[in-house]
Design an enzyme around this catalytic site. Sequence first.
Site, PDB file in Angstrom:
ATOM      1  CD1 TRP A 142       0.060  -0.586   3.489  1.00 22.24           C
ATOM      2  CD2 TRP A 142      -0.173   1.613   3.127  1.00 22.24           C
ATOM      3  NE1 TRP A 142       0.520   0.076   4.610  1.00 22.24           N
ATOM      4  CE2 TRP A 142       0.378   1.424   4.420  1.00 22.24           C
ATOM      5  CE3 TRP A 142      -0.404   2.914   2.689  1.00 22.24           C
ATOM      6  CZ2 TRP A 142       0.696   2.484   5.268  1.00 22.24           C
ATOM      7  CZ3 TRP A 142      -0.077   3.974   3.536  1.00 22.24           C
ATOM      8  CH2 TRP A 142       0.460   3.747   4.805  1.00 22.24           C
ATOM      9  CD  GLU A 185       4.283   7.363  12.445  1.00 20.14           C
ATOM     10  OE1 GLU A 185       5.359   6.961  11.955  1.00 20.14           O
ATOM     11  OE2 GLU A 185       3.501   6.622  13.061  1.00 20.14           O
ATOM     12  CD  GLU A 223       7.177   2.879  11.606  1.00 20.88           C
ATOM     13  OE1 GLU A 223       6.754   4.043  11.777  1.00 20.88           O
ATOM     14  OE2 GLU A 223       6.712   1.896  12.223  1.00 20.88           O
ATOM     15  CG  HIS A 226       3.314   4.995   9.130  1.00 21.03           C
ATOM     16  ND1 HIS A 226       3.801   4.289  10.210  1.00 21.03           N
ATOM     17  CD2 HIS A 226       2.877   4.067   8.248  1.00 21.03           C
ATOM     18  CE1 HIS A 226       3.656   2.989   9.992  1.00 21.03           C
ATOM     19  NE2 HIS A 226       3.098   2.838   8.803  1.00 21.03           N
ATOM     20  CD  GLU A 276       7.162   0.194  15.814  1.00 17.74           C
ATOM     21  OE1 GLU A 276       6.053   0.645  15.481  1.00 17.74           O
ATOM     22  OE2 GLU A 276       8.164   0.285  15.083  1.00 17.74           O
ATOM     23  CB  THR A 279       3.185   4.333  17.519  1.00 16.69           C
ATOM     24  OG1 THR A 279       4.379   4.732  18.184  1.00 16.69           O
ATOM     25  CG2 THR A 279       2.946   5.242  16.347  1.00 16.69           C
ATOM     26  CG  ASP A 308       2.073  -0.370   8.048  1.00 11.87           C
ATOM     27  OD1 ASP A 308       1.530  -1.398   7.603  1.00 11.87           O
ATOM     28  OD2 ASP A 308       2.563   0.512   7.318  1.00 11.87           O
ATOM     29  CD  GLU A 309       3.544   2.617  13.813  1.00  4.51           C
ATOM     30  OE1 GLU A 309       4.509   1.868  14.061  1.00  4.51           O
ATOM     31  OE2 GLU A 309       3.682   3.778  13.389  1.00  4.51           O
ATOM     32  CG  HIS A 312       6.447  -2.132  12.110  1.00  3.77           C
ATOM     33  ND1 HIS A 312       6.360  -0.830  11.654  1.00  3.77           N
ATOM     34  CD2 HIS A 312       6.449  -2.912  10.988  1.00  3.77           C
ATOM     35  CE1 HIS A 312       6.325  -0.827  10.327  1.00  3.77           C
ATOM     36  NE2 HIS A 312       6.370  -2.079   9.903  1.00  3.77           N
TER      37      HIS A 312
END
Length: 449
Positions: A142, A185, A223, A226, A276, A279, A308-309, A312
């Site tokens: 994405w 970010e 990252e 973001h 992470e 966030t 995503d976070e 991670h």
Amino acid sequence: MTTAGNNNPTNNAPSSLTVMFATTACWMLLASPATVSAFVTTRQTASPLSSSSSQQQQQQQQQQHYRKFTSSSLRVAVDPTVVTKKEYQDICGTDFDGDSLEKRLSATKFLYPKHVEVIQDLEQAAADAAENILLETGEKAWQPQDYLPDLSKEGWEEEVKEFRAMAKEIPDDVFVVLVGDMVTEEALPTYQTLLNTFEGCDDPTGTSDSAWAKWSRGWTSEENRHGDLLNKYLYLTGRCDMRNIEVTIQHLITNGFNPGAKKDPYRGFVYTSFQERATKISHGNVGKLARTHGDANLNRICAKIAGDEGRHEVAYQSFCEEILKRDPDGLILELGDVMRGQITMPAENMNDGTPATENLYTDFSEVAQRLGVYTAIDYADILKHLVKRWDLEHLEGLSSEAEKEREYICRLPERYLKLAERSMNKKKKELAGKEPTKKQFGWIYNRYA
């Protein structure tokens, strides 16, 4: 040192001319061709040695030689066909071999040799994380543009109008928290720098082939989306002073931050395991507020970033889990020490360069607490999650010192929760029947939130 028949102790030392020649030769090999040509031209006109025609002719030949390189499609300063590896190595101390260069750049002495040994044993875990947790790059991944109006399409004006109409319903205080998250970010260069300080899992050349280097670059590439996405969202809404926000980002990156990792990979992964998750919680809660106020676009954006976070978070926590299997004492002692100092939030040094924003992070975090985006209770819950995730309640075989730390760590979540609840209840009583004191934010054209 003196030699027989010579009482001058400096005669064996290289002459200044010899040193100058060696230094210049190495520089010529490393410098760009254009720079070398300029240097040769300067020396030709300035050097007293250029008086003889043969020397002038030699210098002209050198100049033509390097100009030839400049005009070459190769655009390189050194042609390996005319300089042997040994010659290059003798002059500059290294050779053309990428493996040799990486070996020279890799650290050979460490502050935490035992920790490095464990980290090196975790190469496969890092490789698995890069393969299974990070998403694919390119067309399959994405990208920010997938969640924004396409200005290259016919009728893009209407699409932007609809986009801005949804954002118009978002209150200013939600925008303040969103901007704070975006600024955090956008300070990504600082975080990649931090990862490269962790001993044993750095990327010495920037293109190293180790599993840790690949993980670091892959994590950074994910990252990076973001801040890009949130920045473009804020710009398109027209609700924020983007220049003020950009100044804040620049100041934050310039100021840097110190999470207390001390180059220790154990401490570093403890920090990232916590951060992470924090966030993820913050982005997720902003998305929920956006949905409440009718902005489906922002809800989708925040949900994607939080996802995503979350991935991670799983990776960093799994690294710590693997360390616990190999060196439980080492990780527990560092974990306890990190928790005593508390987790430093990455945006604590934010400001927009004006005296009025010396407490910008405090003002931003107070708004986040008031909205329930990220609170002291979340901090306690993250600690509780980590204790459970690493099964610290049942960890056995520790030294007496590490066992004391384990007991301390396992008690922390409950203690923090009590303190958080007490603090929040006190604030509620103080604000009973009153409006909370609002602060002015340059991010939203000095409106109050």
